[in-house]
Design a protein around this motif. Structure first.
Motif, PDB file in Angstrom:
ATOM      1  N   ALA A  48      30.638  14.044 -94.469  1.00 43.65           N
ATOM      2  CA  ALA A  48      30.868  13.236 -92.896  1.00 43.65           C
ATOM      3  C   ALA A  48      32.454  12.912 -91.991  1.00 43.65           C
ATOM      4  O   ALA A  48      33.045  12.870 -92.901  1.00 43.65           O
ATOM      5  N   LYS A  79      19.773  15.503 -80.585  1.00 42.17           N
ATOM      6  CA  LYS A  79      17.768  14.785 -81.665  1.00 42.17           C
ATOM      7  C   LYS A  79      17.150  14.942 -80.843  1.00 42.17           C
ATOM      8  O   LYS A  79      15.782  14.301 -81.645  1.00 42.17           O
ATOM      9  N   VAL A 127      22.104  19.449 -85.033  1.00 37.40           N
ATOM     10  CA  VAL A 127      21.226  18.850 -85.789  1.00 37.40           C
ATOM     11  C   VAL A 127      19.984  19.532 -86.538  1.00 37.40           C
ATOM     12  O   VAL A 127      19.850  20.532 -86.527  1.00 37.40           O
ATOM     13  N   GLU A 182      25.239  17.992 -88.192  1.00 44.23           N
ATOM     14  CA  GLU A 182      24.816  16.512 -88.749  1.00 44.23           C
ATOM     15  C   GLU A 182      25.374  16.411 -90.006  1.00 44.23           C
ATOM     16  O   GLU A 182      24.346  17.843 -91.000  1.00 44.23           O
ATOM     17  N   ALA A 183      25.813  15.449 -90.945  1.00 38.03           N
ATOM     18  CA  ALA A 183      26.362  16.018 -92.139  1.00 38.03           C
ATOM     19  C   ALA A 183      25.213  15.632 -93.482  1.00 38.03           C
ATOM     20  O   ALA A 183      24.620  14.784 -92.773  1.00 38.03           O
ATOM     21  N   GLY A 184      25.358  15.976 -93.716  1.00 33.12           N
ATOM     22  CA  GLY A 184      24.365  16.232 -95.101  1.00 33.12           C
ATOM     23  C   GLY A 184      23.643  17.331 -95.111  1.00 33.12           C
ATOM     24  O   GLY A 184      22.860  17.386 -95.959  1.00 33.12           O
ATOM     25  N   ARG A 185      23.217  17.592 -93.835  1.00 36.37           N
ATOM     26  CA  ARG A 185      21.782  18.306 -93.061  1.00 36.37           C
ATOM     27  C   ARG A 185      22.185  19.725 -92.447  1.00 36.37           C
ATOM     28  O   ARG A 185      21.118  20.014 -92.416  1.00 36.37           O
ATOM     29  N   GLY A 203      31.812  15.723 -88.731  1.00 42.74           N
ATOM     30  CA  GLY A 203      30.233  15.530 -89.618  1.00 42.74           C
ATOM     31  C   GLY A 203      29.733  14.248 -89.088  1.00 42.74           C
ATOM     32  O   GLY A 203      30.610  13.173 -89.089  1.00 42.74           O
ATOM     33  N   ARG A 218      26.866  11.345 -88.761  1.00 48.70           N
ATOM     34  CA  ARG A 218      25.290  10.590 -89.327  1.00 48.70           C
ATOM     35  C   ARG A 218      24.128  10.585 -88.491  1.00 48.70           C
ATOM     36  O   ARG A 218      24.989   9.495 -87.306  1.00 48.70           O
ATOM     37  N   GLU A 219      23.052  10.466 -88.285  1.00 51.55           N
ATOM     38  CA  GLU A 219      22.090   9.843 -87.580  1.00 51.55           C
ATOM     39  C   GLU A 219      21.636   8.308 -87.268  1.00 51.55           C
ATOM     40  O   GLU A 219      22.105   7.652 -85.931  1.00 51.55           O
ATOM     41  N   ASP A 220      22.453   7.713 -87.857  1.00 53.33           N
ATOM     42  CA  ASP A 220      22.624   6.377 -88.033  1.00 53.33           C
ATOM     43  C   ASP A 220      24.437   6.018 -87.010  1.00 53.33           C
ATOM     44  O   ASP A 220      24.859   5.093 -87.331  1.00 53.33           O
ATOM     45  N   THR A 245      30.186   8.365 -90.533  1.00 54.64           N
ATOM     46  CA  THR A 245      31.370   8.849 -90.317  1.00 54.64           C
ATOM     47  C   THR A 245      31.499   9.461 -91.596  1.00 54.64           C
ATOM     48  O   THR A 245      32.995  10.294 -91.986  1.00 54.64           O
TER      49      THR A 245
END
Length: 281
Positions: free
Chosen positions: A144, A168, A215, A248-251, A273, A275-277, A280
């Motif tokens: 992130a 997304k 994403v 997308e971080a982690g994905r 990176g 995240r969906e929320d 970062t």
């Protein structure tokens, strides 16, 4: 006993598609202590380098599903990983065997999710569990926040947030997983043509200030479908006039991460990176 300990005990089955991805996964598995890697490679698709990292390799034509199942049974593996692309549109057009034909005929909808999902079920019925395609490569997932190239400018951060929300949504609709934006405007949306062509179209319109967003889908099946970027993505972004890549971080897998970050620094492309929320960190 966790999944990776089990893989060390009975070895790992590798279904190797195109590109560097299967090679990286095999190397990572070896570093993690996996002594036996049994690889299914596809003629005209798989990099022969993966054979050097494998205990045994079965070269098949795409579509020889029964042969793949028999090979894994002989190899005694109970877990496998699918790494590297094999175009779904070409999955069964090269000498398909009877099992592949029956599987294809049973599908009402034929796309990546249904075809590979059906293959996963066939593997499971044969005693082989298909693991996430990120197995042993967790450290290569995008972090992130800013992780390469120049720091983001305020306008770029705004475009990152805007583009991420738009990307997304197209991913939710199963249109594509990438798009290009600039100053709050969507310049190009990925569909069947793929990321490279999307970069070319959007980057040309962005005139050096475009942002690529990549994403995952809400229901992404990480057993056989992982968003990824590599050094070729950086090169294409440079040629197309993209100044920032948001993933997308982690994905999202960063294939050959050190090389990707180094090249991004050299050509002045920022890597970020998210995240969906919206977080970062």
């Amino acid at each position: 006993m966790d999944g990776q300990e089990s893989i060390r005990e009975d070895g790992l089955g590798l279904i190797a598609g195109r590109g560097i991805y299967p090679v990286l996964l095999a190397r990572a598995a070896r570093r993690a202590g996996v002594e036996r890697v049994s690889t299914v490679a596809f003629v005209g698709e798989t990099d022969p380098e993966v054979e050097k990292l494998s205990s045994q390799t079965e070269w098949l034509r795409v579509g020889q599903l029964a042969s793949m199942l028999r090979f894994f049974r002989r190899s005694g593996v109970s877990r496998a990983v699918m790494a590297g692309a094999v175009a779904p549109s070409h999955l069964f057009n090269l000498r398909p065997d009877l099992k592949a034909l029956l599987l294809l005929a049973s599908l009402k909808v034929r796309n990546a999710a249904t075809i590979f999902g059906a293959i996963a079920k066939e593997l499971r019925a044969s005693g082989v569990v298909l693991m996430p395609a990120t197995t042993y490569l967790e450290e290569e997932l995008a972090p992130a926040g800013h992780f390469g190239g120049p720091p983001l400018r305020p306008r770029q951060k705004e475009d990152a947030g805007f583009g991420f929300r738009m990307a997304k949504e197209i991913a939710r609709l199963d249109i594509g997983q990438s798009l290009v934006v600039k100053q709050g405007t969507v310049l190009a949306v990925e569909a069947f043509e793929g990321t490279d062509q999307t970069l070319e179209r959007g980057g040309g319109l962005g005139r050096g200030k475009a942002v690529l967003i990549k994403v995952s889908k809400p229901d992404q099946d990480f057993r056989f479908d992982v968003p990824a970027i590599g050094w070729q993505t950086i090169e294409m972004a440079r040629k197309s006039g993209v100044a920032l890549i948001v993933c997308e971080a982690g994905r999202t897998l960063i294939l050959e991460k050190e090389r990707v970050v180094r090249l991004a620094e050299e050509v002045g492309i920022s890597l970020y990176g998210m995240r969906e929320d919206g977080g970062t960190s």
